[in-house]
Each structure stands twice: as C-alpha cells, then as structure tokens.
Design a protein around this motif. Structure first.
Motif, PDB file in Angstrom:
ATOM      1  N   GLY A 132       7.981   2.878   4.005  1.00 58.78           N
ATOM      2  CA  GLY A 132       8.121   1.870   2.972  1.00 58.78           C
ATOM      3  C   GLY A 132       9.496   1.249   2.898  1.00 58.78           C
ATOM      4  O   GLY A 132       9.637   0.018   2.832  1.00 58.78           O
ATOM      5  N   SER A 133      10.559   2.062   2.898  1.00 58.39           N
ATOM      6  CA  SER A 133      11.911   1.521   2.802  1.00 58.39           C
ATOM      7  C   SER A 133      12.271   0.687   4.032  1.00 58.39           C
ATOM      8  O   SER A 133      12.969  -0.327   3.923  1.00 58.39           O
ATOM      9  N   SER A 134      11.798   1.105   5.204  1.00 59.69           N
ATOM     10  CA  SER A 134      12.056   0.319   6.417  1.00 59.69           C
ATOM     11  C   SER A 134      11.355  -1.030   6.344  1.00 59.69           C
ATOM     12  O   SER A 134      11.929  -2.070   6.713  1.00 59.69           O
ATOM     13  N   LEU A 135      10.125  -1.045   5.861  1.00 63.21           N
ATOM     14  CA  LEU A 135       9.410  -2.310   5.705  1.00 63.21           C
ATOM     15  C   LEU A 135      10.094  -3.209   4.684  1.00 63.21           C
ATOM     16  O   LEU A 135      10.192  -4.426   4.881  1.00 63.21           O
ATOM     17  N   LEU A 136      10.563  -2.621   3.571  1.00 65.27           N
ATOM     18  CA  LEU A 136      11.254  -3.419   2.569  1.00 65.27           C
ATOM     19  C   LEU A 136      12.506  -4.053   3.158  1.00 65.27           C
ATOM     20  O   LEU A 136      12.790  -5.241   2.913  1.00 65.27           O
ATOM     21  N   TYR A 137      13.261  -3.299   3.945  1.00 63.49           N
ATOM     22  CA  TYR A 137      14.463  -3.835   4.590  1.00 63.49           C
ATOM     23  C   TYR A 137      14.101  -5.014   5.494  1.00 63.49           C
ATOM     24  O   TYR A 137      14.737  -6.072   5.458  1.00 63.49           O
TER      25      TYR A 137
ATOM     26  N   LEU B  41       0.828  -1.207   0.000  1.00 64.37           N
ATOM     27  CA  LEU B  41       0.000   0.000   0.000  1.00 64.37           C
ATOM     28  C   LEU B  41       0.861   1.255   0.000  1.00 64.37           C
ATOM     29  O   LEU B  41       0.595   2.211  -0.746  1.00 64.37           O
ATOM     30  N   ILE B  42       1.904   1.268   0.829  1.00 70.64           N
ATOM     31  CA  ILE B  42       2.771   2.446   0.898  1.00 70.64           C
ATOM     32  C   ILE B  42       3.586   2.591  -0.387  1.00 70.64           C
ATOM     33  O   ILE B  42       3.678   3.678  -0.969  1.00 70.64           O
ATOM     34  N   TRP B  43       4.166   1.485  -0.845  1.00 70.98           N
ATOM     35  CA  TRP B  43       5.047   1.534  -2.019  1.00 70.98           C
ATOM     36  C   TRP B  43       4.284   1.981  -3.262  1.00 70.98           C
ATOM     37  O   TRP B  43       4.844   2.648  -4.136  1.00 70.98           O
ATOM     38  N   ALA B  44       3.004   1.596  -3.334  1.00 63.83           N
ATOM     39  CA  ALA B  44       2.202   1.958  -4.509  1.00 63.83           C
ATOM     40  C   ALA B  44       1.987   3.457  -4.626  1.00 63.83           C
ATOM     41  O   ALA B  44       1.711   3.967  -5.718  1.00 63.83           O
ATOM     42  N   THR B  45       2.091   4.175  -3.500  1.00 65.79           N
ATOM     43  CA  THR B  45       1.870   5.618  -3.549  1.00 65.79           C
ATOM     44  C   THR B  45       3.034   6.368  -4.180  1.00 65.79           C
ATOM     45  O   THR B  45       2.925   7.573  -4.400  1.00 65.79           O
ATOM     46  N   GLY B  46       4.140   5.670  -4.467  1.00 63.66           N
ATOM     47  CA  GLY B  46       5.279   6.349  -5.065  1.00 63.66           C
ATOM     48  C   GLY B  46       4.944   6.999  -6.395  1.00 63.66           C
ATOM     49  O   GLY B  46       5.379   8.126  -6.681  1.00 63.66           O
ATOM     50  N   PHE B  47       4.166   6.296  -7.249  1.00 62.57           N
ATOM     51  CA  PHE B  47       3.779   6.872  -8.527  1.00 62.57           C
ATOM     52  C   PHE B  47       2.774   8.005  -8.337  1.00 62.57           C
ATOM     53  O   PHE B  47       2.729   8.943  -9.128  1.00 62.57           O
ATOM     54  N   ILE B  48       1.936   7.906  -7.282  1.00 59.90           N
ATOM     55  CA  ILE B  48       0.987   8.977  -6.995  1.00 59.90           C
ATOM     56  C   ILE B  48       1.729  10.243  -6.573  1.00 59.90           C
ATOM     57  O   ILE B  48       1.392  11.360  -6.998  1.00 59.90           O
ATOM     58  N   VAL B  49       2.756  10.072  -5.744  1.00 62.33           N
ATOM     59  CA  VAL B  49       3.548  11.217  -5.303  1.00 62.33           C
ATOM     60  C   VAL B  49       4.216  11.903  -6.491  1.00 62.33           C
ATOM     61  O   VAL B  49       4.307  13.135  -6.546  1.00 62.33           O
TER      62      VAL B  49
ATOM     63  N   LEU C  90       2.083  -6.556  -6.906  1.00 64.86           N
ATOM     64  CA  LEU C  90       0.855  -5.963  -6.395  1.00 64.86           C
ATOM     65  C   LEU C  90       0.873  -4.443  -6.429  1.00 64.86           C
ATOM     66  O   LEU C  90      -0.158  -3.814  -6.200  1.00 64.86           O
ATOM     67  N   VAL C  91       2.027  -3.848  -6.700  1.00 58.19           N
ATOM     68  CA  VAL C  91       2.133  -2.395  -6.649  1.00 58.19           C
ATOM     69  C   VAL C  91       1.350  -1.719  -7.775  1.00 58.19           C
ATOM     70  O   VAL C  91       0.559  -0.807  -7.508  1.00 58.19           O
ATOM     71  N   PRO C  92       1.518  -2.106  -9.065  1.00 61.00           N
ATOM     72  CA  PRO C  92       0.732  -1.429 -10.114  1.00 61.00           C
ATOM     73  C   PRO C  92      -0.779  -1.566  -9.938  1.00 61.00           C
ATOM     74  O   PRO C  92      -1.491  -0.566 -10.110  1.00 61.00           O
ATOM     75  N   PRO C  93      -1.331  -2.744  -9.597  1.00 65.10           N
ATOM     76  CA  PRO C  93      -2.777  -2.790  -9.353  1.00 65.10           C
ATOM     77  C   PRO C  93      -3.212  -1.883  -8.207  1.00 65.10           C
ATOM     78  O   PRO C  93      -4.260  -1.232  -8.289  1.00 65.10           O
ATOM     79  N   THR C  94      -2.412  -1.859  -7.138  1.00 64.66           N
ATOM     80  CA  THR C  94      -2.761  -1.007  -6.006  1.00 64.66           C
ATOM     81  C   THR C  94      -2.691   0.465  -6.405  1.00 64.66           C
ATOM     82  O   THR C  94      -3.530   1.277  -6.002  1.00 64.66           O
TER      83      THR C  94
END
Length: 306
Positions: A239-244, A22-30, A261-265
């Motif tokens: 997001g980066s902390s969760l990825l780590y 959910l957090i990572w998907a917002t990167g394109f929105i930002v 799951l990122v592009p669909p989200t």
C-alpha cells in the motif's frame, strides 16, 4: 519495448488506484485483529522495523541505487514522519483509545477536502482545482458521511470520543494531508523501495520513544502475528509503495480523492469477514463516492486544437 509489453504496463498503471484502495482499506480491518493484543506505538515500531528489513533485502537483491543528494534524504524523512509516524500513529492511538472505526474513518476521510482547499489557495496551473472537481469532492464527502453514518449512530458500547482520541485522529488527518502535499512538492522521483526505507527509518526514530513509554505488553498470538504480517507485507510494502507511486504520477487532489473510497471498501470487507450489515444508506453512499471520485480524477476537456 514491444507494443504488447507497453499495453500490459499501461493496464497495470490503470489498475494501481483500485489495488491501492483495496489494500489501504484493510488497515482498519487489521486494527480489529491486532490492537487488542498490543499497544499502538509498539506495534507500529515493530511494523516499521520488519518492513525496513524486507526492503533492505529487496534493495540488495535488485541492487537499487539510493538517493544521491542529502536534501533528498531530508525530504523523504519528513514525509516518513508525516505519512507513517503521524498518520498511522494517530489512527491507531485513536482506535486504541476507544474511538470507533467509523468516526476515525470519517475524520481522516476529510483529507481530500483539505488538500483541495490548500491547492486552490496556493497553487496555479495544473494543480488548480476546478468547479467540476469541487463538485466531485462534495459528492464524495456526502457519500462518505452516508457510509459511516450507521457506525456513528449505532456504535458499540465501547465506541466513545474523548478529547484525547479525537486529538489523535486530528493529528492523523493533518499528517496524511501535509505528507501528501509535501511529497508532491519536494520529493524527487526515485526508486520506491529506497524511498520507503528512508521514510520508514524516520518514522521508526519518531515512534521509538513513544513505544518505550507504553506499559502494556505485546502479546504474540495468531491474531497479532497475522495483523503484523499483513501490515508489513500488504500495507507497508504494497500500500505505501503504491501511494508513493500514485503521488509521483498524479495530481495531489486526484490521489487524495481516492481516500474517499477507503471507508466504503472497508465496509464491504467487514461485511464479508465479520458479517457487518450493509444498509441502503451504505449502498447509496458508495455510489455517490464513486461518482465524486470520477469527477475529481477525470482528465479535463481540452479546447479543439490543443
């Protein structure tokens, strides 16, 4: 630790992948909010510096220990250059150069396939990619194609591909793939706050010279400040902390499959915020993607007695 506390911790661990997606998907929105008001590398340099400041305050309050060995700092620095400077720099430069979000998401979305191929060719034991996981990766990739297909075929007039922005997107793809594999292989478990700080410092050192070459000014307004705030607090600290943590806890192929799951989200978030339509192909693609991810991350069935 009490049984109730243990159950709560396990619940939080199980929710980590969903929260990360959910957090990572917002990167394109930002990017939609921030990129019209700033050059990519200048924006990212500010993002890294603000994030480092937040982490340093957090580290000082919590009195967290820094990595003790010099080689650990080197490994963290390499992952920072790949997973922050390389990946984010490539994506943001490609979008700034005119590439549509659908195509950039599709290119970076190939990461799980590259990760699985590399692991299958070089690894043994727990990291071997099974036939079931290959099927899941294939289903996830097909679902990903369906989700972004409308954006690829019905992009706005400003969406175009050049050798320049295509090269930036490829750099992002290979950077996030190499960074994920490198971190899983070489980075020893340590506190996520100190690890992220070292990674961000390395990314800032790489990004600073590129930012100095950009002539476009940074325009501070509501859109750019909002994008910066979420980039620092949500994407980097969250997001980066969760990825780590996910890379340290799980197999690299399973973690990479979450990227499907990122592009669909992102499509769902864009529908809520901007009213972008969701087609039948999008819905079907989301289903295929979810099924593929489930096949990849599902624990293998062990023979009786093991």
């Amino acid at each position: 630790m009490t049984a109730r506390a243990g159950d709560t911790q396990q619940t939080l661990i199980r929710l980590m992948p969903a929260v990360f997606v959910l957090i990572w998907a917002t990167g394109f929105i930002v990017a939609r909010f921030g990129m019209p008001n700033a050059p990519p590398f200048t924006f990212l340099l500010y993002r890294y510096l603000f994030s480092i400041g937040c982490f340093l305050v957090w580290i000082a309050i919590a009195r967290v220990r820094w990595p003790q060995r010099g080689i650990d700092w080197i490994h963290l620095g390499v992952t920072g250059m790949l997973m922050h400077a390389g990946y984010l720099g490539g994506v943001w430069a490609a979008v700034k150069g005119g590439m549509g979000s659908g195509l950039s998401a599709l290119i970076v979305g190939i990461q799980p396939v590259l990760t699985a191929i590399w692991l299958s060719a070089t690894s043994k034991g727990n990291h071997h990619v099974t036939g079931r996981q290959w099927l899941g990766l294939l289903l996830g990739f097909v679902g990903l194609l369906l989700v972004v297909s409308r954006k690829l075929t019905h992009g706005s007039p400003g969406d175009h591909v050049t050798w320049g922005n295509f090269s930036w997107a490829l750099m992002a793809l290979f950077s996030i793939t190499a960074g994920t594999l490198y971190q899983k292989r070489f980075v020893r478990p340590c506190d996520v706050r100190t690890a992220n700080t070292v990674q961000l410092a390395a990314a800032a050192l790489v990004t600073a010279p590129l930012a100095l070459l950009e002539a476009e000014p940074f325009r501070w307004n509501a859109e750019s400040m909002g994008a910066m705030a979420w980039s620092v607090l949500g994407l980097t600290l969250g997001g980066s902390s969760l990825l780590y943590l996910l890379i340290q806890r799980g197999a690299a192929a399973s973690v990479a499959s979450l990227m499907y799951l990122v592009p669909p989200t992102t499509a769902l978030i864009a529908w809520v915020l901007f009213g972008e339509p969701i087609t039948a192909a999008t819905v079907f693609g989301v289903g295929l993607t979810a099924m593929g991810v489930a096949l990849v991350v599902r624990a293998p069935t062990l023979p009786p007695g093991r």
